[in-house]
Design a protein around this motif. Structure first.
Motif, PDB file in Angstrom:
ATOM      1  N   HIS A  78       0.817  -1.208   0.000  1.00 48.31           N
ATOM      2  CA  HIS A  78       0.000   0.000   0.000  1.00 48.31           C
ATOM      3  C   HIS A  78       0.857   1.266   0.000  1.00 48.31           C
ATOM      4  O   HIS A  78       0.658   2.167  -0.814  1.00 48.31           O
ATOM      5  CB  HIS A  78      -0.930  -0.045   1.220  1.00 48.31           C
ATOM      6  N   HIS A  82       1.530   4.076  -3.102  1.00 51.19           N
ATOM      7  CA  HIS A  82       1.333   5.522  -3.022  1.00 51.19           C
ATOM      8  C   HIS A  82       2.571   6.277  -3.509  1.00 51.19           C
ATOM      9  O   HIS A  82       2.455   7.257  -4.243  1.00 51.19           O
ATOM     10  CB  HIS A  82       1.007   5.931  -1.580  1.00 51.19           C
ATOM     11  N   CYS A 146      -7.243   8.576   0.774  1.00 48.72           N
ATOM     12  CA  CYS A 146      -6.928   7.153   0.757  1.00 48.72           C
ATOM     13  C   CYS A 146      -8.059   6.340   1.379  1.00 48.72           C
ATOM     14  O   CYS A 146      -8.702   6.782   2.323  1.00 48.72           O
ATOM     15  CB  CYS A 146      -5.622   6.917   1.521  1.00 48.72           C
ATOM     16  N   GLY A 147      -8.267   5.142   0.844  1.00 51.17           N
ATOM     17  CA  GLY A 147      -9.355   4.298   1.315  1.00 51.17           C
ATOM     18  C   GLY A 147      -9.046   3.520   2.586  1.00 51.17           C
ATOM     19  O   GLY A 147      -9.939   2.882   3.158  1.00 51.17           O
ATOM     20  N   HIS A 152      -0.450   2.440   6.590  1.00 50.38           N
ATOM     21  CA  HIS A 152       0.771   2.882   5.926  1.00 50.38           C
ATOM     22  C   HIS A 152       1.956   2.773   6.867  1.00 50.38           C
ATOM     23  O   HIS A 152       1.795   2.850   8.092  1.00 50.38           O
ATOM     24  CB  HIS A 152       0.632   4.338   5.448  1.00 50.38           C
TER      25      HIS A 152
HETATM   26 ZN   LIG Z   1      -4.318   4.229  -0.222  1.00 51.64          ZN
END
Ligand SMILES: [Zn+2]
Length: 175
Positions: A78, A82, A146-147, A152
């Protein structure tokens, strides 16, 4: 749209854009036996040419060798996704289309429009990965961007960047 190379039915070598001229090993284009893949590597999978001559280049950024039990974690995929999204938008703005994660968690799909030169793509990737080492935050990681904004890790992304950069001189040796 016709697929020029990399079709699963087998490429027609007489109808190809100059794969070698673009900097890729013609023997590695298309779908490859995944047991043979090396990583980290950058590999041209296909070129699709539209009616007006525009070319879409599909590239595999393989971070880990398949089926070795070393697939990336969800957080690693993820955060690196990004960084790749933000970085290619900046470094190849006129050509970058999209990045997607491989469901097998071993790498990423990259798509470019009218830019398929291996050295250009690898140089941009190198700059992006070097940038991650200096970054202070994962890009687009706010709740409005962001979902799954909590999933992160800058530290994990940094370690991955270092790991990928360590094989920089052999990125194009994918098999
Ligand atoms: Zn994301």
């Amino acid at each position: 749209m016709r697929t020029v190379v990399g079709a699963t039915s087998g490429p027609d070598r007489s109808d190809t854009i100059g794969i070698a001229e673009l900097g890729w090993d013609p023997e590695t284009v298309g779908e490859i036996d995944h047991r043979l893949l090396k990583a980290p590597s950058v590999k041209l999978r296909s070129i699709s040419v539209g009616a007006n001559g525009d070319a879409v280049y599909s590239i595999d950024l393989r971070v880990r060798r398949p089926n070795t039990g070393r697939r990336l974690t969800g957080v690693e995929l993820h955060s690196l996704e990004h960084f790749l999204l933000e970085g290619f938008r900046r470094h190849l703005a006129a050509h970058f289309v999209s990045v997607g994660v491989m469901g097998c968690r071993t790498g990423f799909y990259l798509v470019f429009l009218n830019e398929g030169r291996a050295d250009k793509i690898c140089m941009a990737l190198e700059e992006i990965l070097k940038g991650i080492r200096e970054a202070t935050a994962v890009p687009y990681a706010r709740i409005d961007q962001c979902g799954d904004y909590r999933s992160h890790s800058l530290e994990r992304a940094r370690r991955l960047a270092v790991e990928i950069l360590e094989r920089r001189s052999a990125w194009l040796i994918s098999v």
